[in-house]
Motif scaffolding. Structure first.
Motif, PDB file in Angstrom:
ATOM      1  N   THR A 128       0.813  -1.215   0.000  1.00  0.00           N
ATOM      2  CA  THR A 128       0.000   0.000   0.000  1.00  0.00           C
ATOM      3  C   THR A 128       0.844   1.261   0.000  1.00  0.00           C
ATOM      4  O   THR A 128       2.062   1.215  -0.017  1.00  0.00           O
ATOM      5  N   PHE A 129       0.142   2.391   0.057  1.00  0.00           N
ATOM      6  CA  PHE A 129       0.752   3.714   0.137  1.00  0.00           C
ATOM      7  C   PHE A 129       1.431   3.842   1.501  1.00  0.00           C
ATOM      8  O   PHE A 129       0.762   3.713   2.532  1.00  0.00           O
ATOM      9  N   SER A 130       2.739   4.057   1.492  1.00  0.00           N
ATOM     10  CA  SER A 130       3.536   3.848   2.702  1.00  0.00           C
ATOM     11  C   SER A 130       3.257   4.811   3.857  1.00  0.00           C
ATOM     12  O   SER A 130       3.489   4.473   5.012  1.00  0.00           O
ATOM     13  N   ASN A 178      -6.824   0.632  -4.492  1.00  0.00           N
ATOM     14  CA  ASN A 178      -5.568   0.587  -3.734  1.00  0.00           C
ATOM     15  C   ASN A 178      -4.376   0.971  -4.612  1.00  0.00           C
ATOM     16  O   ASN A 178      -4.353   0.706  -5.805  1.00  0.00           O
ATOM     17  N   ASN A 179      -3.414   1.610  -3.996  1.00  0.00           N
ATOM     18  CA  ASN A 179      -2.140   1.913  -4.615  1.00  0.00           C
ATOM     19  C   ASN A 179      -1.115   0.989  -3.947  1.00  0.00           C
ATOM     20  O   ASN A 179      -1.046   1.008  -2.723  1.00  0.00           O
ATOM     21  N   PRO A 180      -0.385   0.155  -4.633  1.00  0.00           N
ATOM     22  CA  PRO A 180      -0.003   0.189  -6.046  1.00  0.00           C
ATOM     23  C   PRO A 180      -0.674  -0.836  -6.968  1.00  0.00           C
ATOM     24  O   PRO A 180      -0.219  -0.974  -8.103  1.00  0.00           O
ATOM     25  N   ILE A 205     -11.055   5.574   4.920  1.00  0.00           N
ATOM     26  CA  ILE A 205     -11.176   5.175   3.513  1.00  0.00           C
ATOM     27  C   ILE A 205     -10.483   6.246   2.692  1.00  0.00           C
ATOM     28  O   ILE A 205     -10.867   7.420   2.728  1.00  0.00           O
ATOM     29  N   ASP A 206      -9.433   5.855   2.017  1.00  0.00           N
ATOM     30  CA  ASP A 206      -8.701   6.787   1.165  1.00  0.00           C
ATOM     31  C   ASP A 206      -9.204   6.576  -0.257  1.00  0.00           C
ATOM     32  O   ASP A 206      -8.967   5.535  -0.868  1.00  0.00           O
ATOM     33  N   GLU A 207      -9.948   7.581  -0.753  1.00  0.00           N
ATOM     34  CA  GLU A 207     -10.485   7.411  -2.103  1.00  0.00           C
ATOM     35  C   GLU A 207      -9.810   8.363  -3.098  1.00  0.00           C
ATOM     36  O   GLU A 207     -10.450   8.907  -3.995  1.00  0.00           O
ATOM     37  N   LYS A 238      -9.252  12.267   0.684  1.00  0.00           N
ATOM     38  CA  LYS A 238      -9.184  12.372  -0.776  1.00  0.00           C
ATOM     39  C   LYS A 238      -8.136  13.391  -1.202  1.00  0.00           C
ATOM     40  O   LYS A 238      -8.159  14.539  -0.799  1.00  0.00           O
ATOM     41  N   SER A 239      -7.255  12.930  -2.056  1.00  0.00           N
ATOM     42  CA  SER A 239      -6.286  13.815  -2.705  1.00  0.00           C
ATOM     43  C   SER A 239      -6.886  14.329  -3.996  1.00  0.00           C
ATOM     44  O   SER A 239      -7.652  13.633  -4.643  1.00  0.00           O
ATOM     45  N   MET A 240      -6.544  15.543  -4.383  1.00  0.00           N
ATOM     46  CA  MET A 240      -6.972  16.060  -5.688  1.00  0.00           C
ATOM     47  C   MET A 240      -5.810  15.980  -6.685  1.00  0.00           C
ATOM     48  O   MET A 240      -5.947  16.349  -7.841  1.00  0.00           O
TER      49      MET A 240
HETATM   50  C1  LIG Z   1      -0.750  10.277  -3.699  1.00  0.00           C
HETATM   51  C2  LIG Z   1      -1.570   9.741  -2.610  1.00  0.00           C
HETATM   52  C3  LIG Z   1      -1.914  10.538  -1.494  1.00  0.00           C
HETATM   53  C4  LIG Z   1      -1.335  11.910  -1.253  1.00  0.00           C
HETATM   54  O1  LIG Z   1      -1.786  12.844  -2.115  1.00  0.00           O
HETATM   55  P1  LIG Z   1      -1.485  14.399  -1.969  1.00  0.00           P
HETATM   56  O2  LIG Z   1      -2.832  15.040  -2.014  1.00  0.00           O
HETATM   57  O3  LIG Z   1      -0.674  14.765  -3.163  1.00  0.00           O
HETATM   58  O4  LIG Z   1      -0.780  14.662  -0.699  1.00  0.00           O
HETATM   59  C5  LIG Z   1      -2.758   9.996  -0.544  1.00  0.00           C
HETATM   60  N1  LIG Z   1      -3.225   8.737  -0.645  1.00  0.00           N
HETATM   61  C6  LIG Z   1      -2.895   7.944  -1.679  1.00  0.00           C
HETATM   62  C7  LIG Z   1      -3.430   6.557  -1.740  1.00  0.00           C
HETATM   63  C8  LIG Z   1      -2.051   8.413  -2.689  1.00  0.00           C
HETATM   64  O5  LIG Z   1      -1.687   7.612  -3.695  1.00  0.00           O
END
Ligand SMILES: *Cc1c(COP(=O)(O)O)cnc(C)c1O
Length: 389
Positions: A128-130, A178-180, A205-207, A238-240
Motif C-alpha cells: 500500500t501507500f507507505s 488501492n495503490n499500487p 477510507i482513502d479514495e 481524498k487527494s486532488m
Molecule cells: C498520492 C496519494 C496521497 C497523497 O496525495 P497528496 O494530495 O498529493 O498529498 C494519498 N493517498 C494515496 C493513496 C495516494 O496515492
C-alpha cells in the motif's frame, strides 16, 4: 534478458542514491534532471495523474489568473481559512462544512489523522501507500494484512471483517482503489465493511483514486461520502493531485466527525492551504467546471482501460486488473524490475516506478501509470521492444 551495460549500471547506482534520499517515495522528475543530467525523461509513467485534467485546469489558470489578472490576488493575500474553504467544498460534496478538513495535500490529512486519533492498533492492507504506516506514532501497533498474490491482491471481504473483529484495532485503513495494485472494492462491499466494523473508532477510507473507478458502462462517478451519515467513525480522505492532475498546488481534504475537525483546527492548520489551492476548490465547486471535468475524466478512463488491455499483450509480464490509473505489472521469467526501469529510462526516456521497496510484494514488480494516448502507445511499443521474445 535485459542485462545492464557498464554505463547503465553506473547510472543505476546514481539513481539508487537519489532514491535513498527520497525515502519511500520516488524522486520527482525535477530532482532527477537536476542531479543526473544524463537522464532525460520524456514520459513520466511514475507519476499518477490525469494529463487531460491538468490541461483543463491550465485553461482556466491562463484565462482567469494570468490573462484575467487574478493571480496577484491569490499570491499577495492570505488564502481563506481552513473552515471557509471547507464551506466552498461542502456544497459540491453534499457534506456539512463542519465535517470537512482541508489539507495541504491529502498527505497532511493522513498525517493529522494518524497522529491525533490513532492510539493503539492499526490494521493496514499491504502492499500500500507507505505514509499510513510510516506516520504512526511510537507505541501504536501496526498489523499488516498481507493481500494475497495468489488471489491477485483482491481483498476477501468476509475474512477481512473476521480478521478485524478478531484483532480489535482502533484504526483500519482501506485505500480504494488501492495503490499500487489498483484493486477495487465495490461500493456495496465497502458499505458492508463499514457497517460490520462500526466498533472500530477510526475507519479510514482513502479514495484518492476513486474518480478512475467505475461500476457501470457509463463510467459514472462513485463516492462513499454518503456512508458517513450512517457511520460517524468514518474518515474519508481524498487527494486532488492525481485525478485533477494538480499535485503541485497541494489540495486534499478529509471528511470526518465534526469533533475531530474542531480538534484539528484548534491545534493549527489555519492557513495550511494556499491561494492556488483555494482557487482550485472554487473552480471545483462550479457546475460548468464539473461538467467539463466529467468529459476528460471519462475520456481518460476509457483510454486507460484500453492501455491496460494493450499492456496485457506484452510478453513476459503479468498485468493485474486495475480500476485506478496505473497498473501493477509483475515481471516473469527472472526479469529484474530494476533492469527494466533502467533500460526504459536510458534508452527510451520512460520513467516507471520500481516497486522493490514496497512491503508486501514478493517478486519483481513495476507500476506503470497511464498517460495520454500517444504516450501510452509509446510505452507499449518500448515495453514490447524490451520484453517480447
Ligand atoms: C498520492 C496519494 C496521497 C497523497 O496525495 P497528496 O494530495 O498529493 O498529498 C494519498 N493517498 C494515496 C493513496 C495516494 O496515492
Amino acid at each position: 534478458m535485459l542485462e545492464l551495460s557498464k554505463n547503465e549500471f553506473l547510472i543505476a547506482e546514481k539513481i539508487k542514491n537519489l532514491k535513498n534520499n527520497s525515502g519511500t517515495h520516488s524522486p520527482s522528475i525535477n530532482t532527477f534532471t537536476e542531479h543526473i543530467p544524463e537522464v532525460k525523461v520524456k514520459v513520466d509513467a511514475c507519476f499518477l495523474s490525469n494529463p487531460y485534467a491538468t490541461d483543463l485546469f491550465m485553461n482556466y489558470f491562463h484565462e482567469e489568473l494570468i490573462d484575467g489578472g487574478a493571480l496577484r490576488k491569490y499570491l499577495e493575500f492570505y488564502p481563506s481559512q481552513n473552515g471557509v474553504i471547507a464551506g466552498i467544498l461542502s456544497k459540491s460534496l453534499h457534506v456539512s462544512e463542519k465535517n470537512i478538513f482541508i489539507g495541504n495535500g491529502a498527505i497532511e490529512v493522513i498525517q493529522s489523522v494518524i497522529h491525533n486519533f490513532v492510539k493503539k492498533k492499526i490494521i493496514i492492507n499491504i502492499p500500500t501507500f507507505s505514509s499510513y504506516y510510516e506516520f504512526c506514532k511510537k507505541g501504536v501497533e501496526i498489523i499488516y494484512n498481507k493481500l494475497d498474490k495468489g488471489s491477485d491482491f483482491k481483498i476477501d471481504i468476509d475474512s477481512y471483517i473476521k480478521f478485524v473483529k478478531n484483532e480489535k484495532p482502533d484504526c483500519v485503513v482501506i485505500i480504494n482503489p488501492n495503490n499500487p495494485d489498483g484493486g477495487y472494492i465495490k461500493r456495496d462491499d465497502l458499505l458492508k465493511i463499514v457497517t460490520e466494523l462500526n466498533f472500530v473508532e477510526n475507519i479510514i477510507i482513502d479514495e484518492s483514486f476513486v474518480h478512475f473507478a467505475f461500476e457501470d458502462p457509463e463510467l459514472n462517478k462513485i463516492s462513499t461520502a454518503e456512508f458517513f451519515s450512517s457511520n460517524k467513525n468514518l474518515i474519508i480522505i481524498k487527494s486532488m493531485s492525481k485525478d485533477f492532475g494538480i499535485a503541485g498546488i497541494r489540495s486534499g481534504y478529509g471528511i470526518m466527525h465534526e469533533d475531530r475537525v474542531r480538534y484539528l483546527l484548534s491545534n493549527g492548520y489555519l492557513w495550511n492551504s494556499n491561494g492556488l489551492s483555494e482557487y482550485f476548490f472554487n473552480l471545483y465547486s462550479r457546475i460548468s467546471f464539473q461538467s467539463e471535468y466529467e468529459i476528460v475524466r471519462k475520456q481518460y478512463i476509457s483510454e486507460t482501460q484500453s492501455f491496460f488491455n494493450d499492456l496485457k499483450g506484452v510478453q513476459n509480464i503479468k498485468v493485474y486488473d486495475s480500476k485506478a490509473n496505473f497498473a501493477l505489472v509483475e515481471l516473469l521469467n527472472d526479469i529484474s524490475a530494476k533492469n527494466l526501469v533502467i533500460k526504459l529510462l536510458l534508452s527510451d526516456n520512460i520513467y516507471l516506478r520500481n516497486l522493490d521497496d514496497k512491503i508486501g510484494l514478493d517478486g519483481e514488480f513495476v507500476r506503470v501509470a497511464s498517460r495520454n494516448k500517444e504516450e501510452n502507445r509509446y510505452i507499449i511499443d518500448c515495453l514490447k521492444k524490451h520484453l517480447d521474445d
